[in-house]
Design a protein around this motif. Structure first.
Motif, PDB file in Angstrom:
ATOM      1  N   ALA A 211       5.587 -11.170  -5.474  1.00  0.00           N
ATOM      2  CA  ALA A 211       4.256 -11.562  -4.999  1.00  0.00           C
ATOM      3  C   ALA A 211       3.587 -10.400  -4.265  1.00  0.00           C
ATOM      4  CB  ALA A 211       4.361 -12.777  -4.082  1.00  0.00           C
ATOM      5  N   LEU A 212       4.358  -9.673  -3.462  1.00  0.00           N
ATOM      6  CA  LEU A 212       3.808  -8.529  -2.740  1.00  0.00           C
ATOM      7  C   LEU A 212       3.337  -7.451  -3.713  1.00  0.00           C
ATOM      8  CD1 LEU A 212       6.482  -8.225   0.105  1.00  0.00           C
ATOM      9  CD2 LEU A 212       4.133  -9.094   0.337  1.00  0.00           C
ATOM     10  N   ASP A 213       4.141  -7.184  -4.729  1.00  0.00           N
ATOM     11  CA  ASP A 213       3.773  -6.164  -5.716  1.00  0.00           C
ATOM     12  C   ASP A 213       2.500  -6.544  -6.467  1.00  0.00           C
ATOM     13  OD1 ASP A 213       6.010  -4.777  -4.897  1.00  0.00           O
ATOM     14  OD2 ASP A 213       7.118  -5.040  -6.762  1.00  0.00           O
ATOM     15  N   LYS A 214       2.385  -7.819  -6.841  1.00  0.00           N
ATOM     16  CA  LYS A 214       1.173  -8.284  -7.533  1.00  0.00           C
ATOM     17  C   LYS A 214      -0.052  -8.092  -6.640  1.00  0.00           C
ATOM     18  CE  LYS A 214       3.361 -11.649 -10.551  1.00  0.00           C
ATOM     19  NZ  LYS A 214       3.632 -13.063 -10.805  1.00  0.00           N
ATOM     20  N   LEU A 215       0.123  -8.368  -5.379  1.00  0.00           N
ATOM     21  CA  LEU A 215      -0.971  -8.207  -4.430  1.00  0.00           C
ATOM     22  C   LEU A 215      -1.311  -6.733  -4.219  1.00  0.00           C
ATOM     23  CD1 LEU A 215      -2.791  -9.641  -2.299  1.00  0.00           C
ATOM     24  CD2 LEU A 215      -0.980  -9.142  -0.678  1.00  0.00           C
ATOM     25  N   LEU A 216      -0.296  -5.904  -4.072  1.00  0.00           N
ATOM     26  CA  LEU A 216      -0.519  -4.477  -3.825  1.00  0.00           C
ATOM     27  C   LEU A 216      -1.270  -3.804  -4.966  1.00  0.00           C
ATOM     28  CD1 LEU A 216       2.876  -3.506  -2.167  1.00  0.00           C
ATOM     29  CD2 LEU A 216       0.612  -3.375  -1.099  1.00  0.00           C
ATOM     30  N   VAL A 217      -1.046  -4.250  -6.196  1.00  0.00           N
ATOM     31  CA  VAL A 217      -1.714  -3.650  -7.354  1.00  0.00           C
ATOM     32  C   VAL A 217      -3.232  -3.650  -7.158  1.00  0.00           C
ATOM     33  CG1 VAL A 217      -2.245  -4.029  -9.808  1.00  0.00           C
ATOM     34  CG2 VAL A 217       0.105  -4.074  -9.010  1.00  0.00           C
ATOM     35  N   ASP A 218      -3.759  -4.713  -6.558  1.00  0.00           N
ATOM     36  CA  ASP A 218      -5.210  -4.803  -6.338  1.00  0.00           C
ATOM     37  C   ASP A 218      -5.728  -3.749  -5.369  1.00  0.00           C
ATOM     38  OD1 ASP A 218      -5.294  -6.998  -8.030  1.00  0.00           O
ATOM     39  OD2 ASP A 218      -5.131  -8.447  -6.392  1.00  0.00           O
ATOM     40  N   TYR A 219      -4.859  -3.198  -4.557  1.00  0.00           N
ATOM     41  CA  TYR A 219      -5.271  -2.233  -3.545  1.00  0.00           C
ATOM     42  C   TYR A 219      -4.844  -0.805  -3.864  1.00  0.00           C
ATOM     43  CZ  TYR A 219      -6.539  -6.353  -1.015  1.00  0.00           C
ATOM     44  OH  TYR A 219      -7.139  -7.539  -0.656  1.00  0.00           O
TER      45      TYR A 219
ATOM     46  N   LEU B 178       5.140   0.040   1.881  1.00  0.00           N
ATOM     47  CA  LEU B 178       4.001  -0.845   1.591  1.00  0.00           C
ATOM     48  C   LEU B 178       4.438  -2.299   1.501  1.00  0.00           C
ATOM     49  CD1 LEU B 178       2.047   1.321  -1.005  1.00  0.00           C
ATOM     50  CD2 LEU B 178       1.269   0.658   1.290  1.00  0.00           C
ATOM     51  N   ARG B 179       5.581  -2.538   0.886  1.00  0.00           N
ATOM     52  CA  ARG B 179       6.096  -3.910   0.812  1.00  0.00           C
ATOM     53  C   ARG B 179       6.359  -4.475   2.202  1.00  0.00           C
ATOM     54  NH1 ARG B 179      10.507  -3.043  -4.046  1.00  0.00           N
ATOM     55  NH2 ARG B 179       9.112  -3.451  -5.799  1.00  0.00           N
ATOM     56  N   LEU B 180       7.005  -3.682   3.048  1.00  0.00           N
ATOM     57  CA  LEU B 180       7.307  -4.143   4.404  1.00  0.00           C
ATOM     58  C   LEU B 180       6.027  -4.452   5.163  1.00  0.00           C
ATOM     59  CD1 LEU B 180       9.078  -4.746   6.853  1.00  0.00           C
ATOM     60  CD2 LEU B 180       9.184  -2.268   7.276  1.00  0.00           C
ATOM     61  N   ALA B 181       5.067  -3.555   5.116  1.00  0.00           N
ATOM     62  CA  ALA B 181       3.817  -3.771   5.847  1.00  0.00           C
ATOM     63  C   ALA B 181       3.084  -5.008   5.320  1.00  0.00           C
ATOM     64  CB  ALA B 181       2.932  -2.538   5.743  1.00  0.00           C
ATOM     65  N   ALA B 182       3.007  -5.138   4.011  1.00  0.00           N
ATOM     66  CA  ALA B 182       2.333  -6.307   3.429  1.00  0.00           C
ATOM     67  C   ALA B 182       3.057  -7.592   3.815  1.00  0.00           C
ATOM     68  CB  ALA B 182       2.251  -6.161   1.909  1.00  0.00           C
TER      69      ALA B 182
ATOM     70  N   ARG C  92       5.041   3.104 -10.249  1.00  0.00           N
ATOM     71  CA  ARG C  92       4.831   4.548 -10.260  1.00  0.00           C
ATOM     72  C   ARG C  92       4.860   5.162  -8.869  1.00  0.00           C
ATOM     73  NH1 ARG C  92       1.022   7.176 -13.730  1.00  0.00           N
ATOM     74  NH2 ARG C  92       2.379   8.876 -13.129  1.00  0.00           N
ATOM     75  N   LEU C  93       4.860   4.336  -7.848  1.00  0.00           N
ATOM     76  CA  LEU C  93       4.931   4.843  -6.474  1.00  0.00           C
ATOM     77  C   LEU C  93       6.309   5.423  -6.205  1.00  0.00           C
ATOM     78  CD1 LEU C  93       3.331   1.847  -4.523  1.00  0.00           C
ATOM     79  CD2 LEU C  93       2.214   3.977  -5.201  1.00  0.00           C
TER      80      LEU C  93
ATOM     81  N   GLY D 264      -4.742   4.387   3.364  1.00  0.00           N
ATOM     82  CA  GLY D 264      -5.819   3.963   2.481  1.00  0.00           C
ATOM     83  C   GLY D 264      -5.555   2.595   1.868  1.00  0.00           C
ATOM     84  N   VAL D 265      -4.343   2.390   1.376  1.00  0.00           N
ATOM     85  CA  VAL D 265      -3.995   1.121   0.743  1.00  0.00           C
ATOM     86  C   VAL D 265      -4.045  -0.013   1.754  1.00  0.00           C
ATOM     87  CG1 VAL D 265      -2.154  -0.178  -0.410  1.00  0.00           C
ATOM     88  CG2 VAL D 265      -2.591   2.207  -1.054  1.00  0.00           C
ATOM     89  N   LEU D 266      -3.373   0.173   2.879  1.00  0.00           N
ATOM     90  CA  LEU D 266      -3.301  -0.908   3.869  1.00  0.00           C
ATOM     91  C   LEU D 266      -4.617  -1.094   4.614  1.00  0.00           C
ATOM     92  CD1 LEU D 266       0.288  -0.317   5.270  1.00  0.00           C
ATOM     93  CD2 LEU D 266      -0.456  -1.978   3.542  1.00  0.00           C
ATOM     94  N   GLY D 267      -5.389  -0.034   4.742  1.00  0.00           N
ATOM     95  CA  GLY D 267      -6.706  -0.144   5.367  1.00  0.00           C
ATOM     96  C   GLY D 267      -7.617  -1.070   4.581  1.00  0.00           C
ATOM     97  N   LYS D 268      -7.535  -0.981   3.247  1.00  0.00           N
ATOM     98  CA  LYS D 268      -8.309  -1.889   2.401  1.00  0.00           C
ATOM     99  C   LYS D 268      -7.763  -3.311   2.499  1.00  0.00           C
ATOM    100  CE  LYS D 268      -9.260   1.771  -0.876  1.00  0.00           C
ATOM    101  NZ  LYS D 268      -8.764   2.348  -2.128  1.00  0.00           N
ATOM    102  N   MET D 269      -6.452  -3.430   2.520  1.00  0.00           N
ATOM    103  CA  MET D 269      -5.826  -4.748   2.557  1.00  0.00           C
ATOM    104  C   MET D 269      -6.138  -5.484   3.856  1.00  0.00           C
ATOM    105  SD  MET D 269      -1.822  -5.747   2.213  1.00  0.00           S
ATOM    106  CE  MET D 269      -1.647  -5.682   0.456  1.00  0.00           C
ATOM    107  N   ILE D 270      -6.130  -4.780   4.967  1.00  0.00           N
ATOM    108  CA  ILE D 270      -6.336  -5.447   6.257  1.00  0.00           C
ATOM    109  C   ILE D 270      -7.745  -6.045   6.353  1.00  0.00           C
ATOM    110  CG2 ILE D 270      -7.159  -3.515   7.675  1.00  0.00           C
ATOM    111  CD1 ILE D 270      -5.190  -4.465   9.852  1.00  0.00           C
ATOM    112  N   GLN D 271      -8.686  -5.476   5.618  1.00  0.00           N
ATOM    113  CA  GLN D 271     -10.048  -6.033   5.611  1.00  0.00           C
ATOM    114  C   GLN D 271     -10.071  -7.434   4.987  1.00  0.00           C
ATOM    115  OE1 GLN D 271     -12.380  -3.066   3.559  1.00  0.00           O
ATOM    116  NE2 GLN D 271     -12.283  -1.648   5.278  1.00  0.00           N
ATOM    117  N   ASP D 272      -9.140  -7.697   4.101  1.00  0.00           N
ATOM    118  CA  ASP D 272      -9.094  -8.979   3.399  1.00  0.00           C
ATOM    119  C   ASP D 272      -7.985  -9.897   3.909  1.00  0.00           C
ATOM    120  OD1 ASP D 272     -11.083  -7.913   1.757  1.00  0.00           O
ATOM    121  OD2 ASP D 272      -9.654  -7.254   0.234  1.00  0.00           O
ATOM    122  N   ILE D 273      -7.361  -9.562   5.011  1.00  0.00           N
ATOM    123  CA  ILE D 273      -6.126 -10.228   5.428  1.00  0.00           C
ATOM    124  C   ILE D 273      -6.307 -11.741   5.620  1.00  0.00           C
ATOM    125  CG2 ILE D 273      -6.284  -9.866   7.934  1.00  0.00           C
ATOM    126  CD1 ILE D 273      -3.154  -9.490   5.730  1.00  0.00           C
TER     127      ILE D 273
END
Length: 149
Positions: free
Chosen positions: A68-76, A93-97, A84-85, A133-142
């Motif tokens: 579920a985390l990976d599916k979500l991270l793809v959007d960001y 990223l998984r831990l933070a998400a 590929r990471l 960059g990735v988590l900065g975008k994600m936190i806006q939608d948290i």
């Protein structure tokens, strides 16, 4: 208990699980045993039991929700695939998400800041900026992300 040390152990355990195809408890135990043997900095852990329990809980939580985390991270990731990471960046990223979405005891901003520091410590020169960059975008939608769980 120092959560920064715990997060380092979580990332290392997740990395070990992915590399060696071992279970969470085995990865955590290997890490704690190695840390005890190689304690060059002579870091004193006041409550190893509490630290081990915290690490194991987070490792299991991340691993159980990683799809579920990976599916979500793809959007960001914008043009990147999780596969590929680098393995280190992926675990961070998984831990933070996971903390941002599934843990009420950690403010999202703290998770982001800790992830950036972990990526600077374990990753490449560019990892800190990338994770930010990735988590900065994600936190806006948290809030929306949490309500969709």
């Amino acid at each position: 208990m120092k959560r920064r040390l715990a997060r380092e152990f979580v990332v290392q355990s997740l990395y070990s699980m992915e590399m060696n195809a071992v279970e969470a408890e085995q990865a955590v135990n290997m890490l704690f045993n190695e840390a005890a043997e190689d304690n060059e900095g002579e870091v004193e852990v006041k409550s190893e039991e509490a630290l081990r329990a915290y690490v194991l809980e987070h490792v299991r939580g991340v691993w159980e929700t990683k799809d579920a985390l990976d599916k979500l991270l793809v959007d960001y990731l914008k043009g990147w695939q999780v596969s590929r990471l680098s393995r280190v960046d992926r675990q961070i990223l998984r831990l933070a998400a996971y903390e941002m979405l599934y843990r009420e005891d950690v403010p999202a901003k703290v998770s982001v800041n800790e992830a950036i520091e972990l990526s600077k410590h374990f990753g490449t020169i560019e990892s800190g900026k990338f994770v930010n960059g990735v988590l900065g975008k994600m936190i806006q939608d948290i809030d929306t992300l949490k309500s969709n769980l």
